[in-house]
Design a protein around this motif. Sequence first.
Motif, PDB file in Angstrom:
ATOM      1  N   TYR A   1      40.223  45.605  29.344  1.00  0.00           N
ATOM      2  CA  TYR A   1      39.029  46.373  29.735  1.00  0.00           C
ATOM      3  C   TYR A   1      39.353  47.836  30.022  1.00  0.00           C
TER       4      TYR A   1
ATOM      5  N   VAL B   1      46.180  42.967  30.443  1.00  0.00           N
ATOM      6  CA  VAL B   1      46.053  44.150  31.302  1.00  0.00           C
ATOM      7  C   VAL B   1      45.200  45.223  30.608  1.00  0.00           C
TER       8      VAL B   1
ATOM      9  N   ASN C   1      34.745  42.203  34.084  1.00  0.00           N
ATOM     10  CA  ASN C   1      36.034  42.397  34.764  1.00  0.00           C
ATOM     11  C   ASN C   1      35.894  42.080  36.257  1.00  0.00           C
TER      12      ASN C   1
HETATM   13  C1  LIG Z   1      41.898  45.172  38.583  1.00  0.00           C
HETATM   14  C2  LIG Z   1      43.235  44.698  39.146  1.00  0.00           C
HETATM   15  C3  LIG Z   1      44.075  45.878  39.587  1.00  0.00           C
HETATM   16  C4  LIG Z   1      42.959  43.783  40.326  1.00  0.00           C
HETATM   17  O1  LIG Z   1      44.178  43.189  40.725  1.00  0.00           O
HETATM   18  P1  LIG Z   1      44.207  42.194  41.957  1.00  0.00           P
HETATM   19  O2  LIG Z   1      45.583  41.691  42.104  1.00  0.00           O
HETATM   20  O3  LIG Z   1      43.091  41.206  41.845  1.00  0.00           O
HETATM   21  O4  LIG Z   1      43.849  43.140  43.184  1.00  0.00           O
HETATM   22  P2  LIG Z   1      44.664  43.218  44.531  1.00  0.00           P
HETATM   23  O5  LIG Z   1      46.091  43.533  44.265  1.00  0.00           O
HETATM   24  O6  LIG Z   1      43.936  44.151  45.418  1.00  0.00           O
HETATM   25  O7  LIG Z   1      44.614  41.738  45.081  1.00  0.00           O
HETATM   26  C5  LIG Z   1      43.380  41.209  45.482  1.00  0.00           C
HETATM   27  C6  LIG Z   1      43.456  39.706  45.408  1.00  0.00           C
HETATM   28  O8  LIG Z   1      44.513  39.269  46.261  1.00  0.00           O
HETATM   29  C7  LIG Z   1      43.981  38.469  47.320  1.00  0.00           C
HETATM   30  N1  LIG Z   1      44.725  38.866  48.530  1.00  0.00           N
HETATM   31  C8  LIG Z   1      45.771  38.187  49.026  1.00  0.00           C
HETATM   32  N2  LIG Z   1      46.251  38.811  50.096  1.00  0.00           N
HETATM   33  C9  LIG Z   1      45.503  39.925  50.291  1.00  0.00           C
HETATM   34  C10 LIG Z   1      45.519  40.980  51.239  1.00  0.00           C
HETATM   35  N3  LIG Z   1      46.432  41.013  52.201  1.00  0.00           N
HETATM   36  N4  LIG Z   1      44.609  41.963  51.138  1.00  0.00           N
HETATM   37  C11 LIG Z   1      43.682  41.958  50.150  1.00  0.00           C
HETATM   38  N5  LIG Z   1      43.628  40.959  49.213  1.00  0.00           N
HETATM   39  C12 LIG Z   1      44.535  39.966  49.279  1.00  0.00           C
HETATM   40  C13 LIG Z   1      42.507  38.798  47.386  1.00  0.00           C
HETATM   41  O9  LIG Z   1      41.760  37.707  47.886  1.00  0.00           O
HETATM   42  C14 LIG Z   1      42.190  39.069  45.928  1.00  0.00           C
HETATM   43  O10 LIG Z   1      42.009  37.898  45.194  1.00  0.00           O
HETATM   44  P3  LIG Z   1      40.521  37.573  44.629  1.00  0.00           P
HETATM   45  O11 LIG Z   1      40.062  38.774  43.835  1.00  0.00           O
HETATM   46  O12 LIG Z   1      40.756  36.358  43.794  1.00  0.00           O
HETATM   47  O13 LIG Z   1      39.673  37.352  45.833  1.00  0.00           O
HETATM   48  C15 LIG Z   1      44.014  43.874  38.075  1.00  0.00           C
HETATM   49  O14 LIG Z   1      43.246  42.776  37.697  1.00  0.00           O
HETATM   50  C16 LIG Z   1      44.370  44.688  36.843  1.00  0.00           C
HETATM   51  O15 LIG Z   1      45.303  45.485  36.835  1.00  0.00           O
HETATM   52  N6  LIG Z   1      43.615  44.448  35.754  1.00  0.00           N
HETATM   53  C17 LIG Z   1      43.896  45.135  34.495  1.00  0.00           C
HETATM   54  C18 LIG Z   1      43.485  46.571  34.532  1.00  0.00           C
HETATM   55  C19 LIG Z   1      42.000  46.743  34.820  1.00  0.00           C
HETATM   56  O16 LIG Z   1      41.164  46.062  34.228  1.00  0.00           O
HETATM   57  N7  LIG Z   1      41.675  47.683  35.711  1.00  0.00           N
HETATM   58  C20 LIG Z   1      40.323  47.997  36.113  1.00  0.00           C
HETATM   59  C21 LIG Z   1      39.749  49.041  35.261  1.00  0.00           C
HETATM   60  S1  LIG Z   1      38.384  49.832  36.112  1.00  0.00           S
END
Ligand SMILES: CC(C)(COP(=O)(O)OP(=O)(O)OC[C@H]1O[C@@H](n2cnc3c(N)ncnc32)[C@H](O)[C@@H]1OP(=O)(O)O)[C@@H](O)C(=O)NCCC(=O)NCCS
Length: 179
Positions: free
Chosen positions: A40, A37, A141
């Motif tokens: 990045y 987590v 990321n």
């Molecule tokens: C960045 C972060 C928040 C993304 O989390 P995530 O779970 O991929 O994002 P979401 O909760 O919006 O879920 C989206 C995923 O769920 C899927 N999904 C399932 N049902 C969905 C719905 N009803 N609506 C939207 N997406 C859905 C999407 O397809 C997507 O998957 P994919 O990216 O493989 O296509 C997470 O990876 C994280 O916390 N990372 C560590 C911290 C970080 O790096 N933050 C960014 C700094 S700028």
Amino acid sequence: MPPTFDPLPRAADRVVLRRLAPRDLVCFQRYRTDPDVARYQGWTPMSDHEAVAFLGAMGASPFCPPGEWFQIGIAEPQADVLIGDVGLRLSKTRHEAEIGFTLAPAFQGRGLATDAVRAALSLLFDTTPVARIVAVTDARNQPSIRLLERVGLQRVRTRNAMFHGGPCTEHVYAITRVR
Ligand SMILES: CC(C)(COP(=O)(O)OP(=O)(O)OC[C@H]1O[C@@H](n2cnc3c(N)ncnc32)[C@H](O)[C@@H]1OP(=O)(O)O)[C@@H](O)C(=O)NCCC(=O)NCCS
């Protein structure tokens, strides 16, 4: 003391944006100390003592003080359990804001962070004078890039940077106020 102007809590489709509080310590530390987590992220994990102080300070802070990061919680609405957080930094001029976001791994992959970030963007446009909101993400990321593009931010710049002591490539994303 609760701040005078407070647009929180704010309901999104399947999550609630709300103030952080010391009672979030266990959930907060569970994901904030996960190396996957933090990889990045600009922040580094805190001790429990530091985290309690941080959660209390964010809970009592004015909403989005200009020039400072203001962190809010993403909570699961039924049990009000903390599942992530969103950082908002309003510029000193209040013309622009930066956003960052984190979701606990157990809740990823369902679109919950997308709901939270959409709600945070509306919150900023509704309650501050910002003309533009930006987000900076490491080019490696991919989940963050997909989320930013899903909620309508566009890549406006790519730059070389130093991150955690090593060179990296960052993308800057932005969305402009339309109303
Ligand atoms: C960045 C972060 C928040 C993304 O989390 P995530 O779970 O991929 O994002 P979401 O909760 O919006 O879920 C989206 C995923 O769920 C899927 N999904 C399932 N049902 C969905 C719905 N009803 N609506 C939207 N997406 C859905 C999407 O397809 C997507 O998957 P994919 O990216 O493989 O296509 C997470 O990876 C994280 O916390 N990372 C560590 C911290 C970080 O790096 N933050 C960014 C700094 S700028």
